[in-house]
Design a protein around this motif. Structure first.
Motif, short mmCIF file in Angstrom:
data_model
loop_
_atom_site.label_atom_id
_atom_site.label_comp_id
_atom_site.label_asym_id
_atom_site.label_seq_id
_atom_site.Cartn_x
_atom_site.Cartn_y
_atom_site.Cartn_z
N VAL A 88 16.07 23.45 -0.56
CA VAL A 88 16.71 22.49 0.33
C VAL A 88 16.24 21.08 0.00
N LEU A 89 14.94 20.92 -0.27
CA LEU A 89 14.42 19.62 -0.66
C LEU A 89 15.05 19.14 -1.96
N HIS A 90 15.18 20.03 -2.94
CA HIS A 90 15.81 19.65 -4.20
C HIS A 90 17.25 19.18 -3.98
N ALA A 91 17.96 19.84 -3.09
CA ALA A 91 19.33 19.41 -2.78
C ALA A 91 19.32 18.06 -2.07
N GLN A 92 18.36 17.87 -1.18
CA GLN A 92 18.26 16.61 -0.45
C GLN A 92 18.00 15.44 -1.39
N LEU A 93 17.16 15.66 -2.38
CA LEU A 93 16.80 14.59 -3.30
C LEU A 93 17.95 14.17 -4.20
N GLN A 94 19.02 14.92 -4.22
CA GLN A 94 20.21 14.51 -4.96
C GLN A 94 20.98 13.41 -4.22
N SER A 95 20.64 13.22 -2.93
CA SER A 95 21.39 12.24 -2.14
C SER A 95 20.52 11.11 -1.60
N VAL A 96 19.25 11.00 -2.04
CA VAL A 96 18.38 9.94 -1.54
C VAL A 96 17.35 9.58 -2.60
N ARG A 97 16.91 8.34 -2.59
CA ARG A 97 15.83 7.87 -3.47
C ARG A 97 14.60 7.61 -2.62
N LEU A 98 13.46 8.14 -3.04
CA LEU A 98 12.20 7.93 -2.33
C LEU A 98 11.22 7.22 -3.26
N THR A 99 10.51 6.25 -2.71
CA THR A 99 9.49 5.56 -3.49
C THR A 99 8.23 5.39 -2.64
N PHE A 100 7.08 5.44 -3.30
CA PHE A 100 5.80 5.42 -2.60
C PHE A 100 4.84 4.44 -3.28
N MET A 101 4.16 3.64 -2.46
CA MET A 101 2.99 2.87 -2.90
C MET A 101 1.90 3.12 -1.87
N PRO A 102 1.18 4.23 -2.01
CA PRO A 102 0.22 4.63 -0.97
C PRO A 102 -1.01 3.74 -0.87
N LEU A 103 -1.37 3.06 -1.98
CA LEU A 103 -2.62 2.31 -2.00
C LEU A 103 -2.38 0.96 -2.67
N VAL A 104 -1.86 0.03 -1.88
CA VAL A 104 -1.49 -1.29 -2.41
C VAL A 104 -2.71 -2.14 -2.71
N ASN A 105 -3.76 -1.99 -1.92
CA ASN A 105 -4.94 -2.86 -2.03
C ASN A 105 -6.20 -2.04 -2.30
N PRO A 106 -6.31 -1.45 -3.50
CA PRO A 106 -7.48 -0.60 -3.77
C PRO A 106 -8.79 -1.36 -3.78
N ALA A 107 -8.77 -2.63 -4.19
CA ALA A 107 -10.02 -3.40 -4.20
C ALA A 107 -10.54 -3.58 -2.78
N GLY A 108 -9.64 -3.91 -1.84
CA GLY A 108 -10.06 -4.06 -0.46
C GLY A 108 -10.55 -2.76 0.14
N MET A 109 -9.90 -1.64 -0.21
CA MET A 109 -10.34 -0.36 0.32
C MET A 109 -11.69 0.04 -0.27
N SER A 110 -11.90 -0.24 -1.53
CA SER A 110 -13.19 0.06 -2.15
C SER A 110 -14.32 -0.71 -1.49
N ARG A 111 -14.03 -1.95 -1.07
CA ARG A 111 -15.04 -2.79 -0.45
C ARG A 111 -15.08 -2.66 1.07
N SER A 112 -14.14 -1.91 1.63
CA SER A 112 -13.99 -1.78 3.09
C SER A 112 -13.78 -3.15 3.74
N THR A 113 -12.82 -3.89 3.18
CA THR A 113 -12.44 -5.18 3.74
C THR A 113 -10.95 -5.20 4.01
N ARG A 114 -10.55 -6.02 4.95
CA ARG A 114 -9.13 -6.19 5.27
C ARG A 114 -8.40 -6.88 4.11
N CYS A 115 -9.05 -7.87 3.54
CA CYS A 115 -8.43 -8.69 2.49
C CYS A 115 -8.51 -7.98 1.14
N ASN A 116 -7.91 -8.59 0.12
CA ASN A 116 -8.00 -8.03 -1.23
C ASN A 116 -9.28 -8.52 -1.91
N GLY A 117 -9.42 -8.24 -3.18
CA GLY A 117 -10.64 -8.60 -3.89
C GLY A 117 -10.88 -10.09 -4.03
#
Length: 341
Positions: A88-117
Protein backbone atom coordinates in the motif's frame (compact mmCIF):
# COMPACT_ATOMS: atom_id res chain seq x y z
CA UNK A 1 29.68 6.16 6.76
CA UNK A 2 32.02 8.29 8.93
CA UNK A 3 32.03 7.78 12.67
CA UNK A 4 30.76 10.75 14.72
CA UNK A 5 29.69 11.49 18.30
CA UNK A 6 26.27 12.86 17.37
CA UNK A 7 23.69 10.06 17.93
CA UNK A 8 21.07 11.65 15.67
CA UNK A 9 23.56 11.87 12.80
CA UNK A 10 24.57 8.25 13.39
CA UNK A 11 20.91 7.18 13.23
CA UNK A 12 20.34 9.18 10.04
CA UNK A 13 23.42 7.78 8.33
CA UNK A 14 22.43 4.26 9.34
CA UNK A 15 19.05 4.74 7.61
CA UNK A 16 20.82 6.10 4.52
CA UNK A 17 23.29 3.21 4.45
CA UNK A 18 20.66 0.51 4.89
CA UNK A 19 18.12 2.00 2.46
CA UNK A 20 20.21 3.93 -0.06
CA UNK A 21 18.63 2.01 -2.94
CA UNK A 22 15.15 3.19 -1.89
CA UNK A 23 15.93 6.89 -1.38
CA UNK A 24 17.45 9.72 -3.35
CA UNK A 25 20.10 11.15 -1.00
CA UNK A 26 21.90 14.49 -1.31
CA UNK A 27 24.55 16.24 0.77
CA UNK A 28 24.36 20.03 0.90
CA UNK A 29 27.90 20.66 2.09
CA UNK A 30 29.43 20.28 5.53
CA UNK A 31 29.54 22.38 8.68
CA UNK A 32 32.22 22.41 11.34
CA UNK A 33 31.70 21.85 15.05
CA UNK A 34 34.89 22.09 17.12
CA UNK A 35 37.00 20.47 14.43
CA UNK A 36 34.48 17.81 13.44
CA UNK A 37 32.68 18.13 10.11
CA UNK A 38 29.04 17.15 9.71
CA UNK A 39 27.16 16.86 6.40
CA UNK A 40 23.70 18.35 5.85
CA UNK A 41 21.65 15.54 4.31
CA UNK A 42 18.38 15.50 2.45
CA UNK A 43 16.43 12.40 1.47
CA UNK A 44 13.63 12.17 -1.11
CA UNK A 45 11.34 9.43 -2.30
CA UNK A 46 8.19 9.12 -4.38
CA UNK A 47 6.84 10.67 -7.56
CA UNK A 48 8.78 13.77 -8.75
CA UNK A 49 6.06 14.78 -11.24
CA UNK A 50 5.11 18.45 -10.56
CA UNK A 51 1.45 17.46 -10.86
CA UNK A 52 1.83 15.17 -7.84
CA UNK A 53 1.63 16.75 -4.36
CA UNK A 54 4.71 16.93 -2.14
CA UNK A 55 5.38 16.95 1.61
CA UNK A 56 8.62 18.00 3.31
CA UNK A 57 9.71 17.20 6.86
CA UNK A 58 12.40 19.30 8.56
CA UNK A 59 14.01 19.08 11.99
CA UNK A 60 16.99 20.18 14.03
CA UNK A 61 17.01 23.80 12.89
CA UNK A 62 17.62 24.70 16.53
CA UNK A 63 20.38 22.47 17.84
CA UNK A 64 19.02 22.30 21.39
CA UNK A 65 15.69 20.90 20.19
CA UNK A 66 16.81 17.34 19.54
CA UNK A 67 13.27 15.99 19.85
CA UNK A 68 12.35 17.59 16.52
CA UNK A 69 15.03 15.59 14.73
CA UNK A 70 14.10 12.46 16.68
CA UNK A 71 10.44 12.73 15.62
CA UNK A 72 11.44 13.00 11.94
CA UNK A 73 13.91 10.11 12.28
CA UNK A 74 11.24 7.92 13.91
CA UNK A 75 8.89 8.59 11.00
CA UNK A 76 11.65 8.06 8.43
CA UNK A 77 12.67 4.77 10.07
CA UNK A 78 9.06 3.59 10.03
CA UNK A 79 8.72 4.53 6.37
CA UNK A 80 11.97 2.79 5.42
CA UNK A 81 10.98 -0.39 7.24
CA UNK A 82 7.54 -0.45 5.64
CA UNK A 83 9.11 -0.25 2.20
CA UNK A 84 10.21 -3.87 2.68
CA UNK A 85 6.67 -5.25 2.97
CA UNK A 86 3.92 -2.62 2.61
CA UNK A 87 2.52 -2.71 -0.94
CA UNK A 88 0.00 0.00 0.00
CA UNK A 89 2.89 2.35 0.78
CA UNK A 90 4.51 1.57 -2.58
CA UNK A 91 1.23 2.43 -4.31
CA UNK A 92 0.92 5.62 -2.27
CA UNK A 93 4.40 6.77 -3.24
CA UNK A 94 3.37 6.71 -6.89
CA UNK A 95 1.11 9.68 -6.18
CA UNK A 96 3.19 11.81 -3.76
CA UNK A 97 6.73 13.14 -3.32
CA UNK A 98 8.28 13.08 0.15
CA UNK A 99 11.44 14.88 1.19
CA UNK A 100 13.26 14.93 4.53
CA UNK A 101 15.91 17.10 6.17
CA UNK A 102 15.93 15.65 9.70
CA UNK A 103 19.08 17.42 10.92
CA UNK A 104 19.47 20.89 9.43
CA UNK A 105 21.83 22.22 12.11
CA UNK A 106 24.21 19.42 13.11
CA UNK A 107 26.85 21.82 14.45
CA UNK A 108 24.34 23.37 16.85
CA UNK A 109 23.10 19.95 17.96
CA UNK A 110 26.64 18.72 18.52
CA UNK A 111 27.31 21.75 20.73
CA UNK A 112 23.84 21.71 22.36
CA UNK A 113 23.16 25.28 21.27
CA UNK A 114 20.12 26.89 19.67
CA UNK A 115 22.24 28.68 17.08
CA UNK A 116 24.47 27.18 14.39
CA UNK A 117 28.25 26.87 14.58
CA UNK A 118 28.67 30.56 13.68
CA UNK A 119 26.37 31.76 16.44
CA UNK A 120 23.42 32.55 14.14
CA UNK A 121 19.81 31.66 14.97
CA UNK A 122 18.62 30.07 11.73
CA UNK A 123 15.00 31.02 12.41
CA UNK A 124 15.95 34.71 12.51
CA UNK A 125 18.32 34.61 9.54
CA UNK A 126 16.14 35.15 6.46
CA UNK A 127 15.88 38.61 4.82
CA UNK A 128 12.25 39.06 5.94
CA UNK A 129 11.84 42.25 7.96
CA UNK A 130 8.72 42.76 10.05
CA UNK A 131 6.96 46.07 9.51
CA UNK A 132 5.34 45.65 12.92
CA UNK A 133 6.89 45.91 16.36
CA UNK A 134 8.67 42.72 17.46
CA UNK A 135 9.75 41.80 21.02
CA UNK A 136 13.17 43.13 21.95
CA UNK A 137 15.85 40.46 21.39
CA UNK A 138 13.35 37.60 20.93
CA UNK A 139 12.23 39.08 17.61
CA UNK A 140 15.78 38.90 16.27
CA UNK A 141 18.82 41.10 16.90
CA UNK A 142 22.01 42.10 15.07
CA UNK A 143 23.88 43.36 18.14
CA UNK A 144 26.12 40.35 18.76
CA UNK A 145 26.41 36.65 18.10
CA UNK A 146 27.19 36.30 21.82
CA UNK A 147 23.54 37.12 22.56
CA UNK A 148 20.58 34.86 21.75
CA UNK A 149 18.44 35.25 18.61
CA UNK A 150 21.30 36.73 16.55
CA UNK A 151 20.13 37.26 12.94
CA UNK A 152 23.56 37.52 11.34
CA UNK A 153 25.23 40.64 10.02
CA UNK A 154 23.28 43.07 7.87
CA UNK A 155 23.67 42.39 4.15
CA UNK A 156 25.29 38.98 4.55
CA UNK A 157 23.84 35.95 2.70
CA UNK A 158 21.82 33.45 4.68
CA UNK A 159 23.74 30.76 6.54
CA UNK A 160 24.73 27.59 4.66
CA UNK A 161 22.13 25.56 6.55
CA UNK A 162 19.31 27.89 5.49
CA UNK A 163 20.57 27.98 1.92
CA UNK A 164 20.36 24.18 1.93
CA UNK A 165 16.77 24.26 3.18
CA UNK A 166 15.84 26.86 0.57
CA UNK A 167 17.32 24.78 -2.25
CA UNK A 168 15.53 21.67 -1.05
CA UNK A 169 12.20 23.48 -0.75
CA UNK A 170 12.65 25.08 -4.16
CA UNK A 171 13.59 21.81 -5.87
CA UNK A 172 11.37 19.33 -4.06
CA UNK A 173 8.34 21.30 -2.85
CA UNK A 174 7.86 24.49 -4.87
CA UNK A 175 8.33 22.51 -8.09
CA UNK A 176 4.92 20.96 -7.31
CA UNK A 177 1.51 22.58 -7.65
CA UNK A 178 0.57 21.62 -4.08
CA UNK A 179 2.95 21.06 -1.18
CA UNK A 180 3.14 21.06 2.61
CA UNK A 181 6.19 21.56 4.81
CA UNK A 182 6.42 20.57 8.47
CA UNK A 183 9.23 21.93 10.63
CA UNK A 184 9.55 20.27 14.08
CA UNK A 185 10.53 22.36 17.11
CA UNK A 186 10.05 22.35 20.89
CA UNK A 187 10.20 24.71 23.82
CA UNK A 188 6.97 26.72 23.99
CA UNK A 189 3.98 26.26 26.29
CA UNK A 190 2.14 23.35 27.86
CA UNK A 191 0.45 22.21 24.63
CA UNK A 192 1.63 20.99 21.27
CA UNK A 193 0.92 23.66 18.69
CA UNK A 194 0.67 23.71 14.90
CA UNK A 195 1.81 27.15 13.76
CA UNK A 196 1.41 28.63 10.31
CA UNK A 197 2.72 31.94 8.83
CA UNK A 198 3.15 34.70 9.40
CA UNK A 199 5.74 35.20 12.12
CA UNK A 200 6.49 38.67 10.73
CA UNK A 201 2.96 40.07 10.55
CA UNK A 202 -0.50 39.84 12.06
CA UNK A 203 -1.93 39.99 8.52
CA UNK A 204 -3.60 36.70 7.47
CA UNK A 205 -1.85 34.75 4.72
CA UNK A 206 -3.50 34.35 1.32
CA UNK A 207 -3.95 30.61 1.87
CA UNK A 208 -5.78 31.00 5.17
CA UNK A 209 -8.83 29.07 3.80
CA UNK A 210 -6.60 26.14 2.85
CA UNK A 211 -4.99 26.06 6.31
CA UNK A 212 -8.45 26.16 7.88
CA UNK A 213 -9.63 23.29 5.68
CA UNK A 214 -6.57 21.21 6.66
CA UNK A 215 -7.21 21.99 10.33
CA UNK A 216 -10.87 20.95 9.98
CA UNK A 217 -9.94 17.79 8.11
CA UNK A 218 -7.57 16.70 10.87
CA UNK A 219 -10.02 17.58 13.64
CA UNK A 220 -12.80 15.61 11.97
CA UNK A 221 -10.54 12.63 11.27
CA UNK A 222 -8.91 12.61 14.71
CA UNK A 223 -11.42 14.38 17.01
CA UNK A 224 -9.47 13.47 20.15
CA UNK A 225 -6.23 15.16 19.14
CA UNK A 226 -4.64 17.72 21.46
CA UNK A 227 -2.95 20.08 18.99
CA UNK A 228 -3.68 23.81 19.06
CA UNK A 229 -3.69 25.32 15.56
CA UNK A 230 -2.88 29.03 15.31
CA UNK A 231 -0.84 31.61 13.38
CA UNK A 232 2.57 32.09 14.97
CA UNK A 233 1.88 35.83 15.13
CA UNK A 234 -0.71 35.12 17.80
CA UNK A 235 2.16 34.38 20.21
CA UNK A 236 4.92 36.74 19.07
CA UNK A 237 6.36 38.46 15.99
CA UNK A 238 9.88 38.08 14.65
CA UNK A 239 12.18 39.28 11.92
CA UNK A 240 13.89 36.78 9.64
CA UNK A 241 11.57 33.78 9.89
CA UNK A 242 12.71 31.19 7.35
CA UNK A 243 9.22 29.88 6.56
CA UNK A 244 7.86 33.38 6.04
CA UNK A 245 10.63 33.86 3.49
CA UNK A 246 9.84 30.61 1.69
CA UNK A 247 6.09 31.20 1.78
CA UNK A 248 6.54 34.64 0.21
CA UNK A 249 8.81 33.09 -2.41
CA UNK A 250 6.18 30.47 -3.22
CA UNK A 251 3.46 33.13 -3.43
CA UNK A 252 5.17 34.64 -6.49
CA UNK A 253 3.30 31.95 -8.43
CA UNK A 254 -0.40 32.54 -7.72
CA UNK A 255 -1.39 29.06 -8.88
CA UNK A 256 0.93 27.33 -6.42
CA UNK A 257 -0.31 26.27 -2.99
CA UNK A 258 2.45 25.91 -0.38
CA UNK A 259 1.49 25.43 3.26
CA UNK A 260 4.48 25.68 5.65
CA UNK A 261 3.61 24.46 9.15
CA UNK A 262 5.56 24.25 12.39
CA UNK A 263 5.03 21.60 15.03
CA UNK A 264 5.95 23.39 18.25
CA UNK A 265 6.04 20.72 20.94
CA UNK A 266 5.10 22.00 24.38
CA UNK A 267 8.18 21.28 26.45
CA UNK A 268 6.82 23.04 29.54
CA UNK A 269 4.65 19.96 30.12
CA UNK A 270 7.76 17.77 30.31
CA UNK A 271 9.24 20.17 32.87
CA UNK A 272 5.98 20.17 34.83
CA UNK A 273 6.14 16.37 35.07
CA UNK A 274 9.86 16.36 35.89
CA UNK A 275 10.81 19.78 37.41
CA UNK A 276 14.48 18.84 37.78
CA UNK A 277 14.79 19.10 33.98
CA UNK A 278 14.77 22.88 34.28
CA UNK A 279 18.36 22.67 35.54
CA UNK A 280 19.44 20.96 32.33
CA UNK A 281 19.90 22.97 29.13
CA UNK A 282 18.73 20.05 27.02
CA UNK A 283 16.04 19.14 29.53
CA UNK A 284 14.25 22.43 28.95
CA UNK A 285 13.59 21.47 25.32
CA UNK A 286 13.44 17.66 25.32
CA UNK A 287 11.76 14.81 27.22
CA UNK A 288 14.55 13.10 29.16
CA UNK A 289 13.03 9.91 30.66
CA UNK A 290 13.04 7.14 28.05
CA UNK A 291 9.36 6.24 28.51
CA UNK A 292 8.34 9.87 27.91
CA UNK A 293 10.56 10.14 24.82
CA UNK A 294 8.99 6.99 23.39
CA UNK A 295 5.51 8.34 24.07
CA UNK A 296 6.30 11.60 22.27
CA UNK A 297 7.72 9.77 19.27
CA UNK A 298 4.62 7.57 19.01
CA UNK A 299 2.12 10.39 19.43
CA UNK A 300 3.33 12.59 16.60
CA UNK A 301 3.53 9.81 14.01
CA UNK A 302 -0.23 10.18 13.54
CA UNK A 303 0.16 13.84 12.56
CA UNK A 304 3.04 13.20 10.15
CA UNK A 305 1.26 10.31 8.47
CA UNK A 306 -1.90 12.41 8.21
CA UNK A 307 -0.05 15.12 6.28
CA UNK A 308 1.05 12.57 3.68
CA UNK A 309 -2.50 11.26 3.31
CA UNK A 310 -3.94 14.77 3.18
CA UNK A 311 -1.50 15.74 0.43
CA UNK A 312 -2.43 12.66 -1.58
CA UNK A 313 -6.11 13.54 -1.35
CA UNK A 314 -5.79 17.34 -1.47
CA UNK A 315 -8.17 17.74 -4.42
CA UNK A 316 -10.96 16.23 -2.32
CA UNK A 317 -10.73 18.72 0.56
CA UNK A 318 -9.29 21.99 -0.78
CA UNK A 319 -12.11 24.58 -0.57
CA UNK A 320 -13.32 26.31 -3.72
CA UNK A 321 -15.88 28.99 -4.55
CA UNK A 322 -18.36 29.70 -1.72
CA UNK A 323 -16.73 27.03 0.47
CA UNK A 324 -13.43 28.89 0.29
CA UNK A 325 -15.09 32.16 1.32
CA UNK A 326 -16.78 30.40 4.25
CA UNK A 327 -13.49 28.80 5.32
CA UNK A 328 -11.80 32.20 5.20
CA UNK A 329 -14.54 33.76 7.36
CA UNK A 330 -14.43 31.00 9.97
CA UNK A 331 -10.62 31.05 10.12
CA UNK A 332 -10.57 34.83 10.55
CA UNK A 333 -13.17 34.68 13.31
CA UNK A 334 -11.18 32.04 15.21
CA UNK A 335 -7.60 33.22 14.74
CA UNK A 336 -7.70 36.97 14.10
CA UNK A 337 -10.91 38.69 15.19
CA UNK A 338 -10.29 38.10 18.88
CA UNK A 339 -6.67 39.23 18.56
CA UNK A 340 -7.76 42.36 16.69
CA UNK A 341 -10.32 43.15 19.37
Amino acid sequence: MPVNDLPEMTALERIIEEHHTDFSVSSHGKVDADGQCFPIYSISIGNPDPAAPAVGFFGGIHGLERIGTQVILAFLHSLATRLRWDHVLHAQLQSVRLTFMPLVNPAGMSRSTRCNGRGVDLMRNSPVQSAERVPFMLGGQRISRRLPWFRGKEGQPMEIENQAVCRQVQDELLAHDFSIALDCHSGFGLRDRIWFPYACSTTPIRHLPEVWALHELFSQTYPNHNYLFEPQSRQYLTHGDLWDHLYLKAAENERRIFLPLTLEMGSWLWIKKNPMQIFSRTGYFNPLPMHRLQRVLRRHLVWLEFLVLAACGHRRWLPEGPARLESSRRAFDLWYRGAAA
